[in-house]
Write a protein that holds these residues in place. Structure first.
Motif, short mmCIF file in Angstrom:
data_model
loop_
_atom_site.label_atom_id
_atom_site.label_comp_id
_atom_site.label_asym_id
_atom_site.label_seq_id
_atom_site.Cartn_x
_atom_site.Cartn_y
_atom_site.Cartn_z
N LEU B 268 -10.12 -14.92 4.52
CA LEU B 268 -8.95 -15.13 3.70
C LEU B 268 -7.70 -14.62 4.40
CD1 LEU B 268 -9.17 -16.39 1.04
CD2 LEU B 268 -9.27 -14.19 -0.02
N SER B 269 -6.58 -15.22 4.08
CA SER B 269 -5.32 -14.77 4.65
C SER B 269 -5.06 -13.32 4.30
CB SER B 269 -4.20 -15.64 4.09
OG SER B 269 -2.97 -15.02 4.24
N ILE B 270 -4.39 -12.63 5.15
CA ILE B 270 -4.14 -11.21 4.93
C ILE B 270 -3.21 -11.00 3.74
CG2 ILE B 270 -2.13 -10.96 6.43
CD1 ILE B 270 -5.02 -8.55 6.43
N ASP B 271 -2.46 -12.05 3.38
CA ASP B 271 -1.52 -11.88 2.28
C ASP B 271 -2.18 -12.00 0.92
OD1 ASP B 271 1.11 -13.56 4.02
OD2 ASP B 271 0.74 -11.43 3.73
N CYS B 272 -3.44 -12.45 0.92
CA CYS B 272 -4.09 -12.57 -0.38
C CYS B 272 -4.44 -11.19 -0.89
CB CYS B 272 -5.36 -13.39 -0.26
SG CYS B 272 -5.00 -15.11 -0.02
N MET B 273 -4.52 -11.09 -2.19
CA MET B 273 -4.77 -9.79 -2.80
C MET B 273 -6.25 -9.45 -2.71
SD MET B 273 -3.89 -9.01 -6.65
CE MET B 273 -2.89 -7.64 -7.00
N ARG B 274 -6.55 -8.25 -2.26
CA ARG B 274 -7.95 -7.85 -2.22
C ARG B 274 -8.11 -6.58 -3.04
NH1 ARG B 274 -7.15 -10.03 2.78
NH2 ARG B 274 -8.90 -11.10 3.72
N ILE B 275 -9.00 -6.65 -4.02
CA ILE B 275 -9.28 -5.45 -4.83
C ILE B 275 -10.60 -4.88 -4.37
CG2 ILE B 275 -9.57 -4.60 -7.16
CD1 ILE B 275 -8.15 -6.99 -8.18
N GLN B 364 -14.15 7.61 -9.45
CA GLN B 364 -14.32 6.18 -9.20
C GLN B 364 -13.08 5.44 -9.63
OE1 GLN B 364 -17.66 5.17 -11.57
NE2 GLN B 364 -19.11 6.06 -10.15
N THR B 365 -12.56 4.63 -8.76
CA THR B 365 -11.36 3.89 -9.13
C THR B 365 -11.28 2.64 -8.25
OG1 THR B 365 -8.97 4.06 -9.36
CG2 THR B 365 -9.94 5.21 -7.52
N PHE B 366 -10.20 1.92 -8.38
CA PHE B 366 -10.04 0.71 -7.60
C PHE B 366 -8.75 0.77 -6.81
CE2 PHE B 366 -13.44 -1.84 -9.18
CZ PHE B 366 -13.67 -1.37 -10.45
N GLY B 367 -8.78 0.09 -5.67
CA GLY B 367 -7.56 0.02 -4.87
C GLY B 367 -7.28 -1.43 -4.56
N VAL B 368 -6.01 -1.71 -4.27
CA VAL B 368 -5.66 -3.08 -3.93
C VAL B 368 -4.95 -3.06 -2.59
CG1 VAL B 368 -3.33 -3.08 -4.94
CG2 VAL B 368 -4.66 -5.16 -4.94
N HIS B 369 -5.16 -4.11 -1.80
CA HIS B 369 -4.21 -4.23 -0.70
C HIS B 369 -3.91 -5.68 -0.38
CE1 HIS B 369 -6.43 -5.04 3.12
NE2 HIS B 369 -7.43 -4.61 2.44
N ASN B 374 0.85 -2.93 2.34
CA ASN B 374 0.81 -2.52 0.95
C ASN B 374 -0.58 -2.18 0.47
OD1 ASN B 374 3.57 -3.25 0.66
ND2 ASN B 374 2.90 -5.37 0.67
N ARG B 375 -0.81 -0.87 0.33
CA ARG B 375 -2.09 -0.43 -0.22
C ARG B 375 -1.79 0.49 -1.38
NH1 ARG B 375 -6.34 2.42 2.71
NH2 ARG B 375 -7.30 1.75 0.80
N PHE B 376 -2.39 0.21 -2.52
CA PHE B 376 -2.13 1.06 -3.68
C PHE B 376 -3.43 1.33 -4.40
CE2 PHE B 376 2.35 0.78 -3.47
CZ PHE B 376 2.65 -0.48 -3.03
N ILE B 414 7.90 -5.28 -4.75
CA ILE B 414 7.38 -4.06 -4.15
C ILE B 414 8.44 -2.98 -4.11
CG2 ILE B 414 6.36 -3.12 -2.07
CD1 ILE B 414 4.51 -4.83 -3.50
N ASP B 415 9.71 -3.38 -3.94
CA ASP B 415 10.77 -2.36 -3.89
C ASP B 415 10.82 -1.57 -5.18
OD1 ASP B 415 12.91 -4.71 -2.25
OD2 ASP B 415 11.49 -3.26 -1.44
N ARG B 416 10.71 -2.31 -6.30
CA ARG B 416 10.73 -1.65 -7.60
C ARG B 416 9.59 -0.65 -7.68
NH1 ARG B 416 13.27 -4.27 -11.97
NH2 ARG B 416 15.21 -4.05 -10.90
N LEU B 417 8.44 -1.07 -7.19
CA LEU B 417 7.28 -0.19 -7.25
C LEU B 417 7.50 1.06 -6.43
CD1 LEU B 417 4.50 -0.07 -8.44
CD2 LEU B 417 3.62 -1.12 -6.40
N HIS B 418 8.09 0.88 -5.25
CA HIS B 418 8.33 2.06 -4.42
C HIS B 418 9.33 3.00 -5.06
CE1 HIS B 418 5.84 1.28 -1.00
NE2 HIS B 418 6.31 0.07 -0.87
#
Lengths: 212, 574
Positions: B268-275, B364-369, B374-376, B414-418
Motif C-alpha cells: 500500500l502507498s505510504i500515505d494510506c492510513m495504517r492502524i 494495550q492501545t492502538f497507534g496510527v501512522h 505522522n505517527r500518533f 495535522i497543524d491543528r492537531l499539533h
C-alpha cells in the motif's frame, strides 16, 4: 528535439510572422496580447472526461446525461465511467476504482527508459497521463497497487519530457525559427510552456522590429 | 425504546430527511459525530450540527429548531433525564439518543413512539421491568368498578404511552397526572437506580457498528471509534476490564481492515492510513515530547515516584540510571533520540519499572501512522483534542472550540492537531504543578465523609481548570497522589470534592466530585444526587447544567454550608 522547417522571414514580412503552436492547436498571432494561458485546473477538468473502469457496489438503471449515457450499474460488475463520476462515487464509498492498463510499474518503467533514450517525444500512455495519475493516486491510492512507485515513475517521465520541451523552445527562439512541429505532446505540457513561449516570441519580435 | 436494528430503524428512517445533531462536549461525542457526518456525506443526508454544553443549551437549541426539523439525534446527552418532560416536544418530533451516561431514564426506555435509544440492550442496565413501575391502564377500567380504589391516590398509576396515542383526549390529563407525582412517590427500585451515575459503551463505537452494517466503514471511522474508546479510558470513565474487552473488539476490526488491503505483492502507498495494535507505554504524549518530561508529567509515573518530593526526584534519577539512559538523551525530543536507545525502549522501561513497583507501565492501545512523519497513539489524539475543546482563549466561543477540536480529528488538519498537542502539554504541566503544590501545602482537607480541595483564584493556570474535563482530570490525579502521600488509613478511602473558580466576576465556582480511589471500583459516581440535595438545603443557587451529574456550577456560598456535609454523608453511605 524539434523537427522544424527553417524559413527566415524577410524583415518587411515581420508583421505577418506567426509561429505554429504545436499539435492540436490552431495558429495564433504572437503579437496580439490575448490571455492565452489555461489554468492547470482547467486542464484537469478536461482530463476528468476520460473513462476509467470501476466496480460499483450499488445498482442503478441506465442514466441519461447530456454528455452521454452511463450504463446500468450492477454490484460487482465492472463498468466504464468518466473520471469525475468515478471519483465522486469513490469518495462516497460506492465503488472501487480499477487502475488503467498503463498505470503499471513495468510498463511505466519501459516508457521512462524509452523516453530517456529518444531525442524526440515518445508516445504517451494517455493524453492526460499526468492529471489522471494525480487524481487517481490522491483519491484512490488504496485501490492502486504500488502507488508510490507509480508516482515516482510518472514524475520521471514528466521531467524528461519537460526538459526536452525546454531545450527545443530554447533552440527555437535562439535560432529564430518560424515553424516547429512537435509530436506527442500532451495538453498539460503545452500549457506549461505556452505563456512563456508566446511572451518571449512577442518580445523578440518587438526587439527586432525596433532595431530596424 | 431500544432500537433493535440500527440500520432499518434509524438510518433508513433519516435517509431522506433533514436531521439535527445535538452533540455534547466530550471527545467520544466528537468522534461519534465525525463518524455520523462521514456517513451522512456518503448518502447526502442534510443535517445541522449544534454543539450543546448543558441542559439549558439543549433546551434552547431544541426550541430554535423544532419548527423546521422533525428528527433529532442526541449524542452523549439526554438519556438520563426524562426528555419529553424537559423539552415538551410536539407529537411528531422523534429523538434518537446515543448516550454513554447511565442509568437510562425509565421514561425513555418505555416510550415507544418518540424516543428511540441507540443503545445495546444487553448492556447490564438493570432497568426494572415495565410492570414494576407502571401499572397498566386496562386495570383502570376494571378498577372503576371497585369502590375501594376510587379514592386512591394516583401513586404509581401511569398509562402506557402508545395507548395514549389511540386516545388522544386523555394525553393531556396524563401529563398533568404525571407532573403531580413527585419524586417521593416513586417506588424504591427507581430510587436506587437513580442514585448513581455511570458511563457505559461509547457512542463512537455504536456509530462505527452502524457504518460496518452498511459496509461503509473506513479506516478513518475505525480510528475515530478507537479514539472514543481511549477517551473513556483516559478520563477514567470505564473500568479496566471493560476497556480490555472493548480493545479486543476493536482489534478484530483492525485486523479485518489490515487483511483487506495489504499483502506482499501489492503493498500500500505510504500515505494510506495504517492502524496497528500497540502494547505501548503509559507515558502521555511521550513521542511528541521528551521522555523525561513525559515521565514527570504522566499521572501514573509521577504518582508512583512521588515526584513532588525530593526523594521522588532522586528515585527518578536512579530509575533512569538503572535503565542506562543518559540524561542528555532523555531530555531531548523523542524523535531526536538515538535509534539504538529507541529500539528496545519499551522493554527496557518495563523491566526497570517492575523493580520500582510500577507493574502496569504498558497498556494495550492502538497507534496510527500515515505518511512518513505522522505517527500518533490514540491517547495522544485524546489529549490533543481535549485540550483544543477546552482551550481558554478569550475570543473563542464554545462553538468555535468545538469546531476546532472536530477539525483536529480529520487527517487533513495535522497543524491543528499539533497545536492541540502543544496545548495538551501545557495542560499536563499545569496539572502536575497544581497537584504538587496542593500536596505540599496541604490544601486537601478532610471534611469528615469526604476530602475537599478549593483552588483559590490566584493559583497559576486556574483558568484552565474552569472547564469540567480538565478539572475532573486534575481531581483524579490529585486523589491518586493524595492517597499515596498520606499516612492516614481512613483518608485513603474517602471521595474527593474539588472546587475551582469559574467566573470571577459573577462569583461562581465549578464543583466536581469523584468516588474514592480503589482498585476494583466500578466507577459509579454518587455525587449527582448529593449535590442536588446539598443545593436544596443550603438554598444557594446552583446550576446542574452539565450532562455529567458529578459536575455542577454553583455560587460561592454553596461551599460553606455545613448541611452540604450532612447530605453528602447520607448519599455516600454504602
Amino acid at each position: 528535439m524539434v523537427s522544424f522547417v527553417t524559413a527566415r522571414p524577410a524583415p518587411q514580412a515581420a508583421g505577418t510572422v506567426c509561429s505554429a503552436v504545436p499539435v492540436g492547436r490552431k495558429f495564433l498571432n504572437t503579437h496580439t496580447k490575448k490571455q492565452t494561458d489555461m489554468d492547470p485546473s482547467e486542464v484537469e477538468f478536461l482530463a476528468e472526461k476520460e473513462m476509467v473502469k470501476i466496480i460499483p457496489n450499488f445498482s442503478l438503471d441506465k442514466v441519461f446525461l447530456i454528455g452521454g449515457d452511463l450504463g446500468p450499474f450492477n454490484p460487482g460488475l465492472p463498468i466504464d465511467v468518466p473520471v469525475w463520476l468515478a471519483l465522486n462515487l469513490k469518495q462516497r464509498q460506492k465503488c472501487r476504482i480499477i487502475p488503467p492498463e498503463w498505470m503499471d510499474v513495468e510498463k511505466l518503467e519501459e516508457m521512462r527508459d524509452l523516453e530517456r533514450k529518444e531525442d524526440m517525444f515518445t508516445p504517451v500512455p494517455s493524453p492526460y497521463y499526468m492529471e489522471l495519475t494525480k487524481l487517481l493516486l490522491n483519491h484512490a491510492s488504496d485501490n492502486i497497487p504500488k502507488a508510490d512507485e507509480i508516482r515516482t515513475l510518472v514524475k520521471d517521465i514528466w521531467d524528461t519530457r519537460i526538459a526536452k520541451l525546454r531545450l527545443s523552445a530554447d533552440s527555437f527562439i535562439s535560432q529564430q525559427e518560424a515553424y516547429a512541429k512537435l509530436d506527442n505532446l500532451t495538453l498539460m505540457e503545452i500549457n506549461t510552456i505556452r505563456a512563456f513561449l508566446l511572451d518571449t516570441l512577442n518580445c523578440m519580435y518587438k526587439l527586432r522590429s525596433n532595431v530596424q | 425504546m431500544f432500537i433493535a436494528d440500527i440500520r432499518k430503524d434509524f438510518y433508513e428512517v433519516v435517509a431522506n430527511q433533514r436531521v439535527v445533531l445535538l452533540v455534547a462536549p466530550d471527545i467520544d461525542a466528537l468522534c461519534a459525530c465525525k463518524i455520523l457526518q462521514a456517513l451522512f456525506h456518503c448518502d447526502q443526508i442534510q443535517y445541522t450540527l449544534v454543539p450543546v454544553t448543558g441542559w439549558q443549551d439543549l433546551g434552547t437549541a431544541f426550541l430554535e429548531h423544532k419548527e423546521q426539523f422533525r428528527y433529532f439525534v442526541l449524542i452523549n446527552c439526554g438519556a438520563n433525564v426524562d426528555l419529553l418532560e424537559m423539552l415538551q416536544p410536539d407529537d411528531d418530533s422523534i429523538f434518537f439518543i446515543c448516550d454513554t451516561h447511565r442509568p437510562v431514564d425509565v421514561v425513555n426506555v418505555y416510550n415507544d413512539t418518540q424516543i428511540k435509544l441507540l443503545i445495546k440492550q444487553d448492556d447490564d442496565l438493570g432497568v426494572p421491568s415495565y410492570d414494576d413501575i407502571f401499572r397498566d391502564e386496562d386495570e383502570e377500567g376494571e378498577d372503576s368498578g371497585n369502590e375501594s380504589d376510587e379514592g386512591s391516590e394516583p401513586s404509581g398509576k401511569r398509562r402506557r404511552f402508545d395507548e395514549v396515542r389511540i386516545k388522544p383526549s386523555r394525553s393531556k390529563r396524563e401529563w398533568e397526572a404525571r407532573s403531580n407525582i413527585g419524586t417521593l412517590m416513586l417506588p424504591e427500585i427507581l430510587n436506587e437506580l437513580l442514585n448513581f451515575h455511570l458511563f457505559s459503551c461509547q457512542a463512537a463505537m455504536m456509530f462505527f457498528e452502524l457504518a460496518w452494517v452498511l459496509t461503509k466503514d473506513t479506516k478513518d471511522m475505525l480510528w475515530w471509534a478507537i479514539i472514543g474508546l481511549t477517551d473513556q479510558w483516559v478520563h477514567d470513565k470505564i473500568t479496566n476490564m471493560k476497556y480490555v474487552t472493548d480493545i479486543a473488539t476493536m482489534q478484530r476490526h483492525v485486523s479485518r481492515h489490515n487483511h483487506r488491503n495489504e499483502d506482499e505483492e501489492n503493498s500500500l502507498s505510504i500515505d494510506c492510513m495504517r492502524i496497528s495494535f500497540e502494547y505501548d507505554l503509559r507515558l502521555t504524549l511521550y513521542q511528541h515530547w521528551s521522555l523525561y518530561e513525559s515521565i514527570c508529567n504522566s499521572c501514573y509515573t509521577s504518582c508512583s515516584f512521588k515526584l513532588w518530593t525530593l526523594n521522588g526526584q532522586k528515585k527518578l534519577q536512579e530509575f533512569l540510571a538503572d535503565m542506562g539512559l543518559p540524561l542528555k538523551q532523555v531530555r531531548q525530543k523523542f524523535n531526536s533520540m538515538d535509534m539504538s536507545i529507541k529500539e528496545n525502549l519499551r522493554d527496557v522501561i518495563e523491566e526497570s519499572s517492575n523493580k520500582y513497583g510500577m507493574k502496569d507501565i504498558r497498556i494495550q492501545t492502538f497507534g496510527v501512522h500515515f505518511g512518513f512523519k505522522n505517527r500518533f497513539l490514540a491517547s495522544d489524539m485524546v489529549h490533543a483534542t481535549a485540550a483544543l475543546l477546552e482551550s481558554a482563549e478569550k475570543d473563542d466561543s464554545e462553538t468555535d472550540t468545538f469546531i476546532k477540536a472536530l477539525d483536529a480529528l480529520s487527517r487533513s488538519n495535522i497543524d491543528r492537531l499539533h497545536s492541540g498537542i502543544e496545548l495538551a502539554k501545557k495542560k499536563l504541566i499545569a496539572i502536575q504543578q497544581t497537584v504538587a503544590s496542593c500536596i505540599c501545602t496541604n490544601l486537601i482537607l478532610s471534611q469528615g465523609p469526604f476530602l475537599y480541595c478549593y483552588l483559590m483564584e490566584g493559583t497559576p493556570d486556574v483558568k484552565l481548570f474552569s472547564k469540567p474535563m480538565a478539572l475532573t482530570l486534575l481531581c483524579k490525579y490529585l486523589l491518586k497522589a493524595f492517597v499515596l502521600s498520606t499516612r492516614n488509613k481512613r483518608c485513603k478511602l474517602l471521595p474527593l470534592v474539588i472546587a475551582a473558580p469559574k467566573d470571577v466576576e459573577k462569583g461562581t465556582v465549578i464543583v466536581v466530585g469523584i468516588p474514592p480511589e480503589s482498585e476494583t471500583s466500578d466507577k459509579k459516581n454518587f455525587f449527582g444526587r448529593a449535590f442536588e440535595k446539598a443545593a436544596e438545603s443550603t438554598s444557594s443557587r446552583t446550576l446542574h447544567d452539565h450532562f455529567d451529574t458529578s459536575t455542577n456550577n454553583a455560587e460561592n456560598r454553596f461551599l460553606d454550608g455545613k448541611l452540604f456535609l450532612k447530605y453528602t454523608e447520607r448519599e455516600h453511605c454504602e
